[in-house]
Design a protein around this motif. Structure first.
Motif, PDB file in Angstrom:
ATOM      1  N   ASN A 112      -9.283   4.380  -4.033  1.00 34.92           N
ATOM      2  CA  ASN A 112      -9.502   4.224  -2.689  1.00 34.92           C
ATOM      3  C   ASN A 112     -10.545   4.964  -1.909  1.00 34.92           C
ATOM      4  OD1 ASN A 112      -7.051   2.530  -2.258  1.00 34.92           O
ATOM      5  ND2 ASN A 112      -5.975   4.399  -3.017  1.00 34.92           N
ATOM      6  N   SER A 113     -11.722   5.122  -2.653  1.00 33.21           N
ATOM      7  CA  SER A 113     -12.949   5.818  -2.150  1.00 33.21           C
ATOM      8  C   SER A 113     -14.010   5.029  -2.386  1.00 33.21           C
ATOM      9  CB  SER A 113     -13.032   7.223  -2.598  1.00 33.21           C
ATOM     10  OG  SER A 113     -13.464   6.893  -4.204  1.00 33.21           O
ATOM     11  N   SER A 142     -11.393   7.568   3.585  1.00 33.67           N
ATOM     12  CA  SER A 142     -10.893   7.483   4.819  1.00 33.67           C
ATOM     13  C   SER A 142      -9.799   8.217   4.913  1.00 33.67           C
ATOM     14  CB  SER A 142     -10.761   5.813   5.403  1.00 33.67           C
ATOM     15  OG  SER A 142      -9.639   5.512   4.836  1.00 33.67           O
ATOM     16  N   LYS A 143      -9.588   8.385   6.350  1.00 35.99           N
ATOM     17  CA  LYS A 143      -8.272   9.159   6.524  1.00 35.99           C
ATOM     18  C   LYS A 143      -6.907   8.349   6.058  1.00 35.99           C
ATOM     19  CE  LYS A 143      -9.639  12.483  10.064  1.00 35.99           C
ATOM     20  NZ  LYS A 143      -9.514  13.064  11.294  1.00 35.99           N
ATOM     21  N   GLU A 144      -6.962   7.046   6.586  1.00 36.16           N
ATOM     22  CA  GLU A 144      -5.694   6.040   6.125  1.00 36.16           C
ATOM     23  C   GLU A 144      -5.629   6.041   4.688  1.00 36.16           C
ATOM     24  OE1 GLU A 144      -7.349   5.490  10.294  1.00 36.16           O
ATOM     25  OE2 GLU A 144      -8.467   5.621   8.219  1.00 36.16           O
ATOM     26  N   ALA A 145      -6.535   5.747   4.052  1.00 36.81           N
ATOM     27  CA  ALA A 145      -6.617   5.695   2.412  1.00 36.81           C
ATOM     28  C   ALA A 145      -6.163   7.168   1.801  1.00 36.81           C
ATOM     29  CB  ALA A 145      -7.967   5.413   1.872  1.00 36.81           C
ATOM     30  N   ASN A 186      -4.104   9.208   3.314  1.00 36.18           N
ATOM     31  CA  ASN A 186      -2.659   9.407   3.208  1.00 36.18           C
ATOM     32  C   ASN A 186      -2.211   8.307   2.616  1.00 36.18           C
ATOM     33  OD1 ASN A 186      -3.037  11.285   5.613  1.00 36.18           O
ATOM     34  ND2 ASN A 186      -3.121   9.549   6.967  1.00 36.18           N
ATOM     35  N   LYS A 187      -2.681   7.534   2.326  1.00 32.85           N
ATOM     36  CA  LYS A 187      -1.959   6.248   1.323  1.00 32.85           C
ATOM     37  C   LYS A 187      -1.843   6.902  -0.182  1.00 32.85           C
ATOM     38  CE  LYS A 187      -2.074   1.688  -0.462  1.00 32.85           C
ATOM     39  NZ  LYS A 187      -2.007   2.106  -1.845  1.00 32.85           N
TER      40      LYS A 187
END
Length: 253
Positions: A160-161, A179-182, A184-185
């Motif tokens: 996720n990067s 990303s912050k969303e990724a 958190n996931k």
């Protein structure tokens, strides 16, 4: 041994055992070079023994295996499916077409080695390569591992990067952006069995350059005698949960 059988064993090793992964880059004086993602699952072979080969041809499962597959070959077999994909999916697969996959297995020596490697003309060609592996699952429009064994590898480089590289003779930079969303996931998904499986696994960066290295942003980096090769070892959980920890800035003499 058939490709699907070999990949089945590879998937078993990836999901059931702690493995050591190495991201290996060799840069030549003209900026060309090679990239390889390597996995050492020998620990699994030592632990599982003959059970690691359960389900394969019993007449052959005592023999050593050294098999090589070209991604171009796999893509040629799936060309009709690829033609139906969206342009961005086709472009992602295009980044992988020069990869060569090698699987070495020696039951007696308890050895299991897996690698994917590719040449590059400029290191910028590696931008997005790891994320592109996720597109392997789209060869039939879904992750159908029985009909699409390449889909088994679709998550191998996906943390996720967005990963990019740069080299200008003075500096080498490895940069992963999350990303912050990724993020958190990642943190939400990195619990339970998956986290335990990779708790003892390692992810190593091993880079060889045509010039001696003056400094590296990571203070734990190890140098070869001529200072042209650096090695940095991380827990695999850093690679999967905190990809930015693997960011690197190398300055040459």
């Amino acid at each position: 041994m058939k490709l699907y059988q070999l990949l089945s064993v590879s998937l078993l090793v990836l999901t059931l055992a702690s493995c050591n992964f190495t991201e290996n880059i060799n840069v030549q004086p003209d900026g060309t070079g090679t990239f390889a993602l390597e996995m050492d699952g020998s620990g699994f072979m030592a632990m599982a023994g003959d059970q690691a080969l359960k389900g394969l041809d019993p007449a052959k499962n005592k023999k050593s295996i050294d098999s090589t597959f070209l991604f171009k070959q796999i893509f040629e077999e799936k060309k009709d499916s690829i033609a139906k994909l969206a342009p961005e999916q086709q472009a992602a697969l295009k980044k992988l077409e020069n990869f060569v996959m090698n699987i070495k297995m020696n039951p007696e020596a308890k050895q299991f080695l897996f690698s994917m490697n590719t040449p590059f003309k400029s290191i910028n060609e590696l931008d997005g390569v790891m994320e592109s592996m996720g597109s392997l699952k789209d060869l039939k429009g879904k992750s159908d591992k029985k009909d699409n064994p390449a889909a088994m590898l679709s998550g191998l480089g996906n943390n996720n990067s967005k990963l990019s590289f740069s080299y200008n003779g003075k500096n080498f930079i490895r940069k992963a952006i999350v990303s912050k969303e990724a993020l958190n996931k990642i943190n939400a998904d990195s619990t339970g069995m998956a986290k335990m499986i990779f708790a003892s696994s390692k992810y190593t960066l091993k880079y060889h350059f045509p010039k001696a290295v003056k400094s590296v942003s990571n203070p734990d980096a190890m140098f070869s005698a001529d200072r042209k090769t650096i090695t940095v070892e991380y827990p695999f959980t850093d690679y999967s949960e905190n990809p930015e920890k693997l960011n690197l800035n190398v300055v040459f003499e």
